[in-house]
Motif scaffolding. Sequence first.
Motif, PDB file in Angstrom:
ATOM      1  N   LEU A 269       6.460  -1.806   6.796  1.00 12.93           N
ATOM      2  CA  LEU A 269       5.212  -1.497   6.084  1.00 12.93           C
ATOM      3  C   LEU A 269       4.147  -2.456   6.622  1.00 12.93           C
ATOM      4  CD1 LEU A 269       4.783  -0.782   2.307  1.00 12.93           C
ATOM      5  CD2 LEU A 269       3.182  -2.294   3.499  1.00 12.93           C
ATOM      6  N   SER A 270       3.014  -1.923   7.050  1.00 15.13           N
ATOM      7  CA  SER A 270       1.976  -2.814   7.620  1.00 15.13           C
ATOM      8  C   SER A 270       0.718  -2.819   6.764  1.00 15.13           C
ATOM      9  CB  SER A 270       1.636  -2.378   9.051  1.00 15.13           C
ATOM     10  OG  SER A 270       1.403  -0.984   9.122  1.00 15.13           O
ATOM     11  N   LEU A 271       0.112  -3.976   6.744  1.00 21.94           N
ATOM     12  CA  LEU A 271      -1.199  -4.201   6.114  1.00 21.94           C
ATOM     13  C   LEU A 271      -2.085  -4.780   7.214  1.00 21.94           C
ATOM     14  CD1 LEU A 271       0.015  -5.880   2.785  1.00 21.94           C
ATOM     15  CD2 LEU A 271      -1.081  -3.637   2.968  1.00 21.94           C
ATOM     16  N   ILE A 272      -2.898  -3.905   7.819  1.00 21.48           N
ATOM     17  CA  ILE A 272      -3.712  -4.326   8.973  1.00 21.48           C
ATOM     18  C   ILE A 272      -5.169  -4.458   8.541  1.00 21.48           C
ATOM     19  CG2 ILE A 272      -4.387  -3.752  11.347  1.00 21.48           C
ATOM     20  CD1 ILE A 272      -1.776  -2.036  11.470  1.00 21.48           C
ATOM     21  N   ARG A 273      -5.665  -5.670   8.543  1.00 26.42           N
ATOM     22  CA  ARG A 273      -7.035  -5.988   8.094  1.00 26.42           C
ATOM     23  C   ARG A 273      -7.266  -5.498   6.662  1.00 26.42           C
ATOM     24  NH1 ARG A 273     -10.995  -4.425  13.139  1.00 26.42           N
ATOM     25  NH2 ARG A 273     -10.202  -2.310  12.767  1.00 26.42           N
ATOM     26  N   VAL A 274      -6.274  -5.707   5.817  1.00 25.16           N
ATOM     27  CA  VAL A 274      -6.354  -5.270   4.413  1.00 25.16           C
ATOM     28  C   VAL A 274      -6.348  -6.448   3.461  1.00 25.16           C
ATOM     29  CG1 VAL A 274      -5.098  -4.049   2.581  1.00 25.16           C
ATOM     30  CG2 VAL A 274      -5.312  -3.021   4.859  1.00 25.16           C
ATOM     31  N   LEU A 275      -5.349  -7.339   3.619  1.00 30.04           N
ATOM     32  CA  LEU A 275      -5.146  -8.403   2.622  1.00 30.04           C
ATOM     33  C   LEU A 275      -6.387  -9.282   2.467  1.00 30.04           C
ATOM     34  CD1 LEU A 275      -2.578  -8.556   1.031  1.00 30.04           C
ATOM     35  CD2 LEU A 275      -1.720 -10.290   2.612  1.00 30.04           C
ATOM     36  N   HIS A 276      -7.036  -9.614   3.578  1.00 27.76           N
ATOM     37  CA  HIS A 276      -8.165 -10.563   3.507  1.00 27.76           C
ATOM     38  C   HIS A 276      -9.377  -9.954   2.796  1.00 27.76           C
ATOM     39  CE1 HIS A 276      -9.612  -8.103   6.658  1.00 27.76           C
ATOM     40  NE2 HIS A 276      -9.663  -8.934   7.648  1.00 27.76           N
ATOM     41  N   ASP A 277      -9.330  -8.612   2.555  1.00 26.13           N
ATOM     42  CA  ASP A 277     -10.439  -7.974   1.815  1.00 26.13           C
ATOM     43  C   ASP A 277     -10.374  -8.276   0.339  1.00 26.13           C
ATOM     44  OD1 ASP A 277     -10.759  -4.760   3.560  1.00 26.13           O
ATOM     45  OD2 ASP A 277     -11.160  -6.831   4.151  1.00 26.13           O
ATOM     46  N   HIS A 278      -9.286  -8.915  -0.089  1.00 23.86           N
ATOM     47  CA  HIS A 278      -9.056  -9.030  -1.534  1.00 23.86           C
ATOM     48  C   HIS A 278      -8.799 -10.464  -1.955  1.00 23.86           C
ATOM     49  CE1 HIS A 278      -8.880  -4.640  -1.638  1.00 23.86           C
ATOM     50  NE2 HIS A 278      -8.201  -4.728  -0.502  1.00 23.86           N
ATOM     51  N   ASP A 279      -9.180 -10.787  -3.182  1.00 25.71           N
ATOM     52  CA  ASP A 279      -8.930 -12.131  -3.721  1.00 25.71           C
ATOM     53  C   ASP A 279      -7.443 -12.280  -4.012  1.00 25.71           C
ATOM     54  OD1 ASP A 279     -12.051 -11.775  -5.492  1.00 25.71           O
ATOM     55  OD2 ASP A 279     -11.625 -12.587  -3.483  1.00 25.71           O
ATOM     56  N   ASP A 280      -7.031 -13.499  -4.346  1.00 28.09           N
ATOM     57  CA  ASP A 280      -5.596 -13.796  -4.437  1.00 28.09           C
ATOM     58  C   ASP A 280      -4.858 -12.886  -5.420  1.00 28.09           C
ATOM     59  OD1 ASP A 280      -5.597 -17.423  -3.830  1.00 28.09           O
ATOM     60  OD2 ASP A 280      -5.955 -15.680  -2.548  1.00 28.09           O
ATOM     61  N   GLU A 281      -5.464 -12.656  -6.579  1.00 29.61           N
ATOM     62  CA  GLU A 281      -4.765 -11.846  -7.605  1.00 29.61           C
ATOM     63  C   GLU A 281      -4.511 -10.426  -7.073  1.00 29.61           C
ATOM     64  OE1 GLU A 281      -7.092 -11.323 -11.121  1.00 29.61           O
ATOM     65  OE2 GLU A 281      -5.704  -9.854 -11.976  1.00 29.61           O
ATOM     66  N   ALA A 282      -5.523  -9.858  -6.454  1.00 27.07           N
ATOM     67  CA  ALA A 282      -5.368  -8.498  -5.900  1.00 27.07           C
ATOM     68  C   ALA A 282      -4.417  -8.516  -4.709  1.00 27.07           C
ATOM     69  CB  ALA A 282      -6.743  -7.975  -5.484  1.00 27.07           C
ATOM     70  N   ALA A 283      -4.487  -9.562  -3.895  1.00 24.82           N
ATOM     71  CA  ALA A 283      -3.586  -9.656  -2.737  1.00 24.82           C
ATOM     72  C   ALA A 283      -2.131  -9.715  -3.199  1.00 24.82           C
ATOM     73  CB  ALA A 283      -3.936 -10.889  -1.902  1.00 24.82           C
ATOM     74  N   ARG A 284      -1.899 -10.474  -4.277  1.00 23.88           N
ATOM     75  CA  ARG A 284      -0.527 -10.551  -4.823  1.00 23.88           C
ATOM     76  C   ARG A 284      -0.061  -9.171  -5.280  1.00 23.88           C
ATOM     77  NH1 ARG A 284      -2.644 -14.908  -7.628  1.00 23.88           N
ATOM     78  NH2 ARG A 284      -2.232 -16.906  -6.598  1.00 23.88           N
ATOM     79  N   ALA A 285      -0.985  -8.415  -5.899  1.00 24.23           N
ATOM     80  CA  ALA A 285      -0.612  -7.077  -6.413  1.00 24.23           C
ATOM     81  C   ALA A 285      -0.255  -6.152  -5.252  1.00 24.23           C
ATOM     82  CB  ALA A 285      -1.781  -6.500  -7.219  1.00 24.23           C
ATOM     83  N   ILE A 286      -1.019  -6.245  -4.156  1.00 20.71           N
ATOM     84  CA  ILE A 286      -0.750  -5.397  -2.980  1.00 20.71           C
ATOM     85  C   ILE A 286       0.602  -5.758  -2.376  1.00 20.71           C
ATOM     86  CG2 ILE A 286      -1.540  -4.818  -0.637  1.00 20.71           C
ATOM     87  CD1 ILE A 286      -4.427  -5.488  -1.665  1.00 20.71           C
ATOM     88  N   ILE A 287       0.856  -7.067  -2.259  1.00 23.52           N
ATOM     89  CA  ILE A 287       2.133  -7.519  -1.677  1.00 23.52           C
ATOM     90  C   ILE A 287       3.309  -7.096  -2.558  1.00 23.52           C
ATOM     91  CG2 ILE A 287       3.502  -9.574  -1.098  1.00 23.52           C
ATOM     92  CD1 ILE A 287       0.825 -10.921  -0.288  1.00 23.52           C
ATOM     93  N   ALA A 288       3.114  -7.147  -3.876  1.00 21.66           N
ATOM     94  CA  ALA A 288       4.183  -6.723  -4.802  1.00 21.66           C
ATOM     95  C   ALA A 288       4.469  -5.236  -4.640  1.00 21.66           C
ATOM     96  CB  ALA A 288       3.773  -7.035  -6.239  1.00 21.66           C
ATOM     97  N   ARG A 289       3.407  -4.427  -4.460  1.00 21.05           N
ATOM     98  CA  ARG A 289       3.588  -2.980  -4.234  1.00 21.05           C
ATOM     99  C   ARG A 289       4.377  -2.764  -2.935  1.00 21.05           C
ATOM    100  NH1 ARG A 289       2.149   0.291  -8.595  1.00 21.05           N
ATOM    101  NH2 ARG A 289       0.087  -0.264  -9.404  1.00 21.05           N
ATOM    102  N   ALA A 290       4.037  -3.570  -1.919  1.00 17.19           N
ATOM    103  CA  ALA A 290       4.725  -3.416  -0.624  1.00 17.19           C
ATOM    104  C   ALA A 290       6.204  -3.744  -0.785  1.00 17.19           C
ATOM    105  CB  ALA A 290       4.077  -4.332   0.409  1.00 17.19           C
ATOM    106  N   HIS A 291       6.484  -4.797  -1.554  1.00 14.76           N
ATOM    107  CA  HIS A 291       7.881  -5.214  -1.788  1.00 14.76           C
ATOM    108  C   HIS A 291       8.648  -4.091  -2.485  1.00 14.76           C
ATOM    109  CE1 HIS A 291      11.289  -7.374  -3.621  1.00 14.76           C
ATOM    110  NE2 HIS A 291      11.161  -8.208  -2.607  1.00 14.76           N
TER     111      HIS A 291
END
Length: 369
Positions: A269-291
């Motif tokens: 699963l790739s996140l290409i130029r996605v994570l840095h668009d979001h603050d830490d709380e949202a980034a954690r939520a995206i990573i949790a969805r990926a997991h």
Amino acid sequence: MLRHGRNLLLANPSFQKWAASFPLTRLVAERQSNALFDICSGFVYSQILLACVRLDLFTKLAGGPRPIVSVAEDLDLSFDATQRLLRAATALKLVDHLEGERYGLGELGAALLANPSIGAVVEHHALLYADLTDPVALLRGDVKTELSGYWPYANRKPGDPAPAGADVDEAYAAYSELMAQSQLDIAEDILDAFPPTGHRRWLDVGGGEGVFVSVLAITAPEVEAQMLDLPQVAARARAALQTRGMLSRVTVHEGDFFSDSLPKGADVLSLIRVLHDHDDEAARAIIARAHDALEPGGTLLIAEPMGGGRGSDRVSDAYFNFYLLAMGRGRTRSVAEITCLLEASGFSDVRAVASRRPMLANILVAQRV
Ligand SMILES: CC(C)=CCC/C(C)=C/CC/C(C)=C/C=C/C(C)=C/C=C/C=C(C)/C=C/C=C(C)/C=C/C=C(C)/C=C/CC(C)(C)O
Ligand SMILES: C[S@@+](CC[C@H](N)C(=O)[O-])C[C@H]1O[C@@H](n2cnc3c(N)ncnc32)[C@H](O)[C@@H]1O
């Protein structure tokens, strides 16, 4: 600490004067003066480049060296204005000043012609520069920025639905087109650094107009190429893939990684130029969805400008960090900061993967245990 002590000494005007009186240290002083001058003049340089791009000067010089008079006619500028622009562009290696008062394509002008996405970003920078007019007000959050309107998802608060409607459709189109223009090189670098062969299904989340999955499907036809993006962008991806004759080779999912589960079954699963668009709380939520979406033992690949290290990279910590500040959401993170986010979500074996052109994207991979 030694470097810090030296810098404190250098801040003393009398010491500066004394230090610059020796031949060797005078060379250091000259180097520092030039570096400081380049920082002071950065905006002037970028606007000279913008003038060259807007006047399509590099295309006009691509046919071979030309005298100023002929260039002036073509640009519809006076002789003096043309000479001024050509001399400035020569100093920046965008143009070459040849014998007999003729001008030709410079090495950097040639690179820009060969990489049209750069010209698109140079035009796009008008928004960024407007937002940076008062950098202190921007840092204080006192500016309603142009870029926050350009990236409609940047204004979302946790729990908000994704912006929709005719007024934002144009924004979805504009940013996804800008991203698509600059994705090809990054896609090739990612697949070169992390070969897809041997994997079964690769889901690119926030895949934009599908440039990455197109390159993936061509590079490794045996791998199931899938992407997900917001409905407005997914629709553009389908149209773009159809135009490229690739729609039958890629699965396009519509979804919102803040409110929907991601499609399951991918082993990459790739996140290409996605994570840095979001603050830490949202980034954690995206990573949790990926997991949740990845198979056990699957790989999460993150590709974006990363910095924050001792070398504190200008591209990530200066350019992209202030770009994201103006966007109103997100920030660049160091490898260590992203590793913390990943390990807190249950990923392990986080490792950096060397990419050919780290300027635009650094790559991290992690295993879903
Ligand atoms: C004898 C000969 C012929 C040659 C000998 C010398 C030789 C071999 C030279 C090599 C020539 C060569 C291959 C040069 C290549 C030059 C290249 C590839 C230059 C590329 C430059 C790329 C640039 C400047 C890219 C800039 C990208 C920017 C500013 C990206 C901005 C991205 C944004 C705003 C993204 C926003 C998304 C968000 C919101 C952050 O998520
Ligand atoms: C900066 S773009 C990067 C696009 C592409 N990965 C690339 O590198 O060119 C970020 C992408 O994330 C998508 N995105 C933003 N918020 C999203 C969300 N909540 N759900 C799904 N995709 C989202 C955007 O539509 C956009 O395509």
